[in-house]
Design a protein around this motif. Structure first.
Motif, PDB file in Angstrom:
ATOM      1  N   THR A   1      35.193  32.538  37.555  1.00  0.00           N
ATOM      2  CA  THR A   1      36.591  32.143  37.721  1.00  0.00           C
ATOM      3  C   THR A   1      37.458  33.105  36.905  1.00  0.00           C
ATOM      4  OG1 THR A   1      36.574  30.638  35.804  1.00  0.00           O
ATOM      5  CG2 THR A   1      35.952  29.707  37.950  1.00  0.00           C
ATOM      6  N   PHE A   2      38.740  33.145  37.239  1.00  0.00           N
ATOM      7  CA  PHE A   2      39.669  33.962  36.465  1.00  0.00           C
ATOM      8  C   PHE A   2      41.053  33.326  36.535  1.00  0.00           C
ATOM      9  CE2 PHE A   2      39.843  35.627  40.752  1.00  0.00           C
ATOM     10  CZ  PHE A   2      41.191  35.845  40.976  1.00  0.00           C
ATOM     11  N   ASP A   3      41.854  33.617  35.505  1.00  0.00           N
ATOM     12  CA  ASP A   3      43.215  33.083  35.405  1.00  0.00           C
ATOM     13  C   ASP A   3      44.214  34.184  35.709  1.00  0.00           C
ATOM     14  OD1 ASP A   3      42.052  30.721  34.603  1.00  0.00           O
ATOM     15  OD2 ASP A   3      42.374  31.086  32.468  1.00  0.00           O
ATOM     16  N   LEU A   4      45.217  33.852  36.503  1.00  0.00           N
ATOM     17  CA  LEU A   4      46.286  34.789  36.816  1.00  0.00           C
ATOM     18  C   LEU A   4      47.558  34.011  37.076  1.00  0.00           C
ATOM     19  CD1 LEU A   4      47.052  37.807  37.400  1.00  0.00           C
ATOM     20  CD2 LEU A   4      46.730  37.253  39.823  1.00  0.00           C
ATOM     21  N   LEU A   5      48.635  34.389  36.377  1.00  0.00           N
ATOM     22  CA  LEU A   5      49.964  33.797  36.571  1.00  0.00           C
ATOM     23  C   LEU A   5      49.941  32.286  36.393  1.00  0.00           C
ATOM     24  CD1 LEU A   5      51.143  35.895  39.647  1.00  0.00           C
ATOM     25  CD2 LEU A   5      51.578  36.317  37.221  1.00  0.00           C
ATOM     26  N   GLY A   6      49.157  31.810  35.421  1.00  0.00           N
ATOM     27  CA  GLY A   6      49.156  30.387  35.109  1.00  0.00           C
ATOM     28  C   GLY A   6      48.238  29.545  35.967  1.00  0.00           C
ATOM     29  N   CYS A   7      47.466  30.159  36.864  1.00  0.00           N
ATOM     30  CA  CYS A   7      46.571  29.412  37.747  1.00  0.00           C
ATOM     31  C   CYS A   7      45.138  29.918  37.583  1.00  0.00           C
ATOM     32  CB  CYS A   7      47.001  29.543  39.209  1.00  0.00           C
ATOM     33  SG  CYS A   7      48.592  28.784  39.585  1.00  0.00           S
TER      34      CYS A   7
END
Length: 246
Positions: free
Chosen positions: A123-129
């Motif tokens: 998984t990864f986080d981008l722009l708060g999601c």
């Protein structure tokens, strides 16, 4: 024009309630930060990626960028490692640095359809999601998004604190502010697949508001049934909504 840009760069910004004046880069949250990022990083990363990187890759690859955040996807692991080796050198050439915690090489691939879990997909986080793999009702693997846990907990904590500090304010003012907080959360995080997190936020604010309204005086306890009737009929809070179908 250059003088105006210089004023924006030296205006400073608030960090933890304290005014900070950085000696390099753009102020966090400043007006010029996303604008200059789009102009500067377009030359440093976008044009370079299309002109020099893509022709040298053995498999398919793509770049998705928003201001100074980006994702580079590669079909082959060897291509991804090659880009990760060259990318810091490219940024150093223009006196830029990569965030040591946010920059990572992640194995994010679709598992076989017969798999029941997305183990090892990453998984990864981008722009708060948080982007993760999940199955649809038809049994196909897709990429879904949900609110980053850290941001969700921070919003809930701040909402609880606000209800405590403003519990003696007029109810109309409290209602207006809480509605603004919820609408802002829905407008940003109201993406397809994230409805459950929106419900968590709405229910948390209802509980926080009920709890702190009940502590306004030693005789002011409001039972939950009375509070629900009051909120739904006179001062209703916005219900969760999906606003972005992406």
């Amino acid at each position: 024009m250059l003088r105006r840009i210089g004023k924006w760069l030296h205006a400073g910004g608030l960090e933890a309630g304290e005014l900070m004046h950085p000696d390099k880069g753009t102020p966090q949250g400043g007006v010029m930060s996303p604008l200059l990022a789009n102009v500067f990083v377009h030359h440093v990363l976008d044009a370079w990626f299309v002109k020099d990187v893509v022709p040298r890759m053995q498999g398919h690859c793509f770049l998705t960028r928003f201001a100074d955040d980006c994702i580079i996807g590669c079909a082959r692991e060897a291509d991804a490692r090659r880009i990760m080796t060259v990318l810091p050198k490219r940024f150093t050439r223009f006196r830029l640095t990569m965030h040591p915690e946010k920059t990572a090489l992640i194995a994010f691939e679709r598992p076989p359809s017969r798999n029941r879990s997305a183990g090892g997909m990453g998984t990864f986080d981008l722009l708060g999601c948080t982007h993760y793999g999940a199955k649809t009702r038809q049994g196909y693997w897709v990429i879904k998004r949900k609110t980053v846990g850290k941001r969700l907990r921070r919003f809930m904590k701040e909402s609880w604190t606000w209800c405590r500090e403003n519990r003696h304010a007029p109810l109309q003012e409290q209602h207006w502010t809480l509605c603004s907080k919820l609408r802002g959360s829905y407008q940003y995080y109201g993406i397809r697949g994230n409805f459950k997190m929106l419900e968590v936020v709405c229910e948390h604010i209802e509980r926080a508001w009920h709890y702190w309204l009940s502590t306004r005086s030693h005789k002011g306890y409001i039972n939950w049934q009375k509070f629900e009737g009051f909120v739904r009929q006179k001062l209703p809070l916005p219900k969760p909504r999906i606003l972005h179908n992406i």
